[in-house]
Design an enzyme around this catalytic site. Structure first.
Site, PDB file in Angstrom:
ATOM      1  N   ASP A 177       0.881  -1.176   0.000  1.00 13.36           N
ATOM      2  CA  ASP A 177       0.000   0.000   0.000  1.00 13.36           C
ATOM      3  C   ASP A 177       0.921   1.230   0.000  1.00 13.36           C
ATOM      4  O   ASP A 177       2.139   1.114   0.153  1.00 13.36           O
ATOM      5  CB  ASP A 177      -0.884  -0.015   1.258  1.00 13.36           C
ATOM      6  N   SER A 178       0.304   2.398  -0.106  1.00 11.10           N
ATOM      7  CA  SER A 178       1.070   3.646  -0.044  1.00 11.10           C
ATOM      8  C   SER A 178       1.593   3.925   1.372  1.00 11.10           C
ATOM      9  O   SER A 178       2.480   4.750   1.546  1.00 11.10           O
ATOM     10  CB  SER A 178       0.182   4.808  -0.477  1.00 11.10           C
ATOM     11  N   TYR A 205      -0.876   8.377  -2.321  1.00 11.73           N
ATOM     12  CA  TYR A 205      -0.949   8.049  -3.749  1.00 11.73           C
ATOM     13  C   TYR A 205      -2.162   8.729  -4.398  1.00 11.73           C
ATOM     14  O   TYR A 205      -2.168   8.977  -5.595  1.00 11.73           O
ATOM     15  CB  TYR A 205      -1.123   6.535  -3.932  1.00 11.73           C
ATOM     16  N   GLY A 206      -3.191   8.959  -3.597  1.00 12.99           N
ATOM     17  CA  GLY A 206      -4.499   9.326  -4.142  1.00 12.99           C
ATOM     18  C   GLY A 206      -4.553  10.663  -4.851  1.00 12.99           C
ATOM     19  O   GLY A 206      -5.494  10.937  -5.593  1.00 12.99           O
ATOM     20  N   CYS A 213      -4.421  -1.579  -1.784  1.00  9.78           N
ATOM     21  CA  CYS A 213      -4.571  -0.140  -2.013  1.00  9.78           C
ATOM     22  C   CYS A 213      -5.500   0.017  -3.209  1.00  9.78           C
ATOM     23  O   CYS A 213      -5.208  -0.512  -4.291  1.00  9.78           O
ATOM     24  CB  CYS A 213      -3.199   0.456  -2.319  1.00  9.78           C
ATOM     25  N   ASN A 214      -6.620   0.694  -3.007  1.00 14.36           N
ATOM     26  CA  ASN A 214      -7.560   0.878  -4.118  1.00 14.36           C
ATOM     27  C   ASN A 214      -6.935   1.709  -5.234  1.00 14.36           C
ATOM     28  O   ASN A 214      -7.172   1.458  -6.418  1.00 14.36           O
ATOM     29  CB  ASN A 214      -8.831   1.578  -3.633  1.00 14.36           C
ATOM     30  N   THR A 215      -6.158   2.714  -4.847  1.00 17.77           N
ATOM     31  CA  THR A 215      -5.585   3.626  -5.841  1.00 17.77           C
ATOM     32  C   THR A 215      -4.588   2.867  -6.727  1.00 17.77           C
ATOM     33  O   THR A 215      -4.633   2.973  -7.962  1.00 17.77           O
ATOM     34  CB  THR A 215      -4.890   4.805  -5.137  1.00 17.77           C
ATOM     35  N   GLU A 244      -2.454   9.047   8.353  1.00 20.28           N
ATOM     36  CA  GLU A 244      -1.018   8.752   8.471  1.00 20.28           C
ATOM     37  C   GLU A 244      -0.401   9.547   9.626  1.00 20.28           C
ATOM     38  O   GLU A 244       0.549   9.095  10.263  1.00 20.28           O
ATOM     39  CB  GLU A 244      -0.290   9.089   7.161  1.00 20.28           C
ATOM     40  N   CYS A 278     -11.104   3.037   0.189  1.00 18.68           N
ATOM     41  CA  CYS A 278      -9.664   3.273   0.393  1.00 18.68           C
ATOM     42  C   CYS A 278      -9.291   2.501   1.650  1.00 18.68           C
ATOM     43  O   CYS A 278     -10.026   2.545   2.646  1.00 18.68           O
ATOM     44  CB  CYS A 278      -9.399   4.762   0.580  1.00 18.68           C
ATOM     45  N   THR A 279      -8.171   1.791   1.590  1.00 16.39           N
ATOM     46  CA  THR A 279      -7.831   0.888   2.702  1.00 16.39           C
ATOM     47  C   THR A 279      -7.392   1.632   3.965  1.00 16.39           C
ATOM     48  O   THR A 279      -7.290   1.026   5.026  1.00 16.39           O
ATOM     49  CB  THR A 279      -6.745  -0.111   2.271  1.00 16.39           C
ATOM     50  N   HIS A 280      -7.146   2.926   3.861  1.00 14.04           N
ATOM     51  CA  HIS A 280      -6.858   3.704   5.071  1.00 14.04           C
ATOM     52  C   HIS A 280      -8.130   3.978   5.888  1.00 14.04           C
ATOM     53  O   HIS A 280      -8.061   4.181   7.098  1.00 14.04           O
ATOM     54  CB  HIS A 280      -6.255   5.077   4.713  1.00 14.04           C
TER      55      HIS A 280
HETATM   56  N1  DGL Z   1      -4.783   3.246   0.883  1.00 14.99           N
HETATM   57  C1  DGL Z   1      -4.849   3.660  -0.460  1.00 14.99           C
HETATM   58  C2  DGL Z   1      -6.133   3.339  -1.159  1.00 14.99           C
HETATM   59  O1  DGL Z   1      -6.740   2.357  -0.810  1.00 14.99           O
HETATM   60  C3  DGL Z   1      -4.120   4.883  -0.910  1.00 14.99           C
HETATM   61  C4  DGL Z   1      -4.359   6.123  -0.221  1.00 14.99           C
HETATM   62  C5  DGL Z   1      -3.402   7.202  -0.643  1.00 14.99           C
HETATM   63  O2  DGL Z   1      -2.192   6.978  -0.541  1.00 14.99           O
HETATM   64  O3  DGL Z   1      -3.870   8.252  -1.079  1.00 14.99           O
HETATM   65  O4  DGL Z   1      -6.545   4.010  -2.060  1.00 14.99           O
END
Ligand code: DGL
Length: 276
Positions: A14-15, A46-47, A77-79, A156, A188-190
Site C-alpha cells: 500500500d502507499s 498516492y491518491g 490499495c484501491n488507488t 497517516e 480506500c484501505t486507510h
Molecule cells: N490506501 C490507499 C487506497 O486504498 C491509498 C491512499 C493514498 O495513498 O492516497 O486508495
C-alpha cells in the site's frame, strides 16, 4: 486435501499504513501463511498523484516483492489497484494478484433507499476500473461518490480521532446523508482506521462496507486454486516501509498486530525498491 504446498510468503503493499487493515484480515483468515508487507510512506498519499506515477511505483514494488520470493501479491490499495492491476497482471502472467476495488456490489444489494455512497481517493474515482464497476453493478441504484482529499494524510499523521478529522468527514458525509444513503463503501484501505468516527457521523441506519474480509477470502480461494497453501503450522508478518519504521507501531497495535518487525526499505535513485 491436495498434496501440493508452497512455503513462500504472500506479498502485500500500500502507499502507507492503510493496507495493514487488509493485512489484519488476511492474518486472521490465514494464520499459517507468512506475510510480507511494504508501505510506501516515502510517496504517500498516492491518491492525489497521477495514475501513471502510481503505476510506476506499483511495478517497482512488485519487482521487489518478487525478489523476496512472493507466491501471490495483494495490492492492498484501491488507488494502486485502479492504476496498475491490469498492467501488473499483463507483466507477470504466472503470478496471481488480488486487487482492491470499491465494494459497490454489496452496497447495491443492501440498499432499500436506492441511494448508496462511496468514499475513496481522487485518483480511484478517475480510473476506468471505478467507472466499470459502477456500470456493472449499480443498475437502478444511485451511487454517490465523494473523494476525501487530505484524509489519508490525517490518518497517516495519527489523527484518527481528532476534531479536525471529524469535521472533514462530516463535511463529506453530511451531503450524502441528506440524500438518504443507507450504505457507505470504504473505497480506500486507510479509511477503516477512522471507522469509529464515520460510524458516529452516519449513525446506525447506514451500513458501512469494508471489503477486507472479502479480500482475505479471495486470497484463500486463489491459494487453493493454484495449490499455493503453506503446510506450516504458524505463519507471521514482517513489514518494510520507505518511511520511518517507528511510524507503524501504533497502527499495528490498533489492529492486533503489535510486536511485528518493521524494517527500513529504500528507493534507489534509479527508481528500484530495495527491501533489505
Ligand atoms: N490506501 C490507499 C487506497 O486504498 C491509498 C491512499 C493514498 O495513498 O492516497 O486508495
Amino acid at each position: 486435501m491436495t498434496g501440493a504446498h508452497d512455503e513462500r510468503p504472500i506479498g502485500i503493499f500500500d502507499s502507507g499504513i492503510g493496507g495493514l487493515t487488509v493485512t489484519a484480515a488476511i492474518r486472521q483468515a490465514l494464520p499459517t501463511e507468512r506475510l510480507l508487507y511494504f508501505g510506501d510512506n516515502a510517496h504517500v498519499p498516492y491518491g492525489q498523484r497521477s495514475l501513471d506515477e502510481v503505476r510506476g511505483f506499483s511495478h517497482a514494488i512488485v519487482e521487489a516483492l518478487i525478489g523476496a520470493d512472493c507466491k501471490l501479491i495483494v495490492i492492498a490499495c484501491n488507488t494502486a489497484s485502479a492504476a496498475a492491476l491490469a498492467s501488473l497482471r499483463a507483466a507477470h502472467p504466472g503470478l496471481p494478484f488480488v486487487g482492491m476495488e470499491p465494494a459497490v456490489k454489496p452496497a447495491v444489494e443492501h440498499t432499500s433507499t436506492g441511494t448508496v455512497g462511496v468514499i475513496a481517493t481522487t485518483a480511484t474515482f478517475q480510473s476506468e476500473l471505478y467507472a466499470s464497476i459502477v456500470e456493472r453493478f449499480a443498475g437502478d441504484v444511485e451511487v454517490l461518490h465523494q473523494p476525501c482529499p487530505g484524509l489519508v494524510k490525517q490518518i497517516e499523521a495519527g489523527e484518527t480521532g481528532s476534531p479536525t478529522t471529524e469535521a472533514m468527514l462530516r463535511g463529506w458525509l453530511q451531503p450524502m446523508l441528506d440524500r438518504h444513503i443507507d450504505a457507505l463503501v470504504l473505497g480506500c484501505t486507510h479509511y477503516p482506521l477512522v471507522r469509529p468516527l464515520i460510524e458516529r457521523i452516519v449513525g446506525p441506519g447506514v451500513r458501512i462496507i469494508d471489503p477486507s474480509p472479502a479480500i482475505a477470502r479471495r486470497v484463500d480461494h486463489l491459494l487453493r486454486e493454484h495449490a499455493l497453501r503453506t503446510s506450516a503450522t504458524a505463519g507471521g508478518l514482517q513489514c518494510w516501509t520507505s518511511g520511518d519504521p517507528a511510524h507503524f507501531a501504533p497502527t499495528l497495535e490498533q489492529l492486533g498486530l503489535g510486536g511485528t518487525e518493521v524494517r527500513q526499505a529504500r528507493w534507489s535513485t534509479a527508481g528500484t525498491l530495495i527491501l533489505p
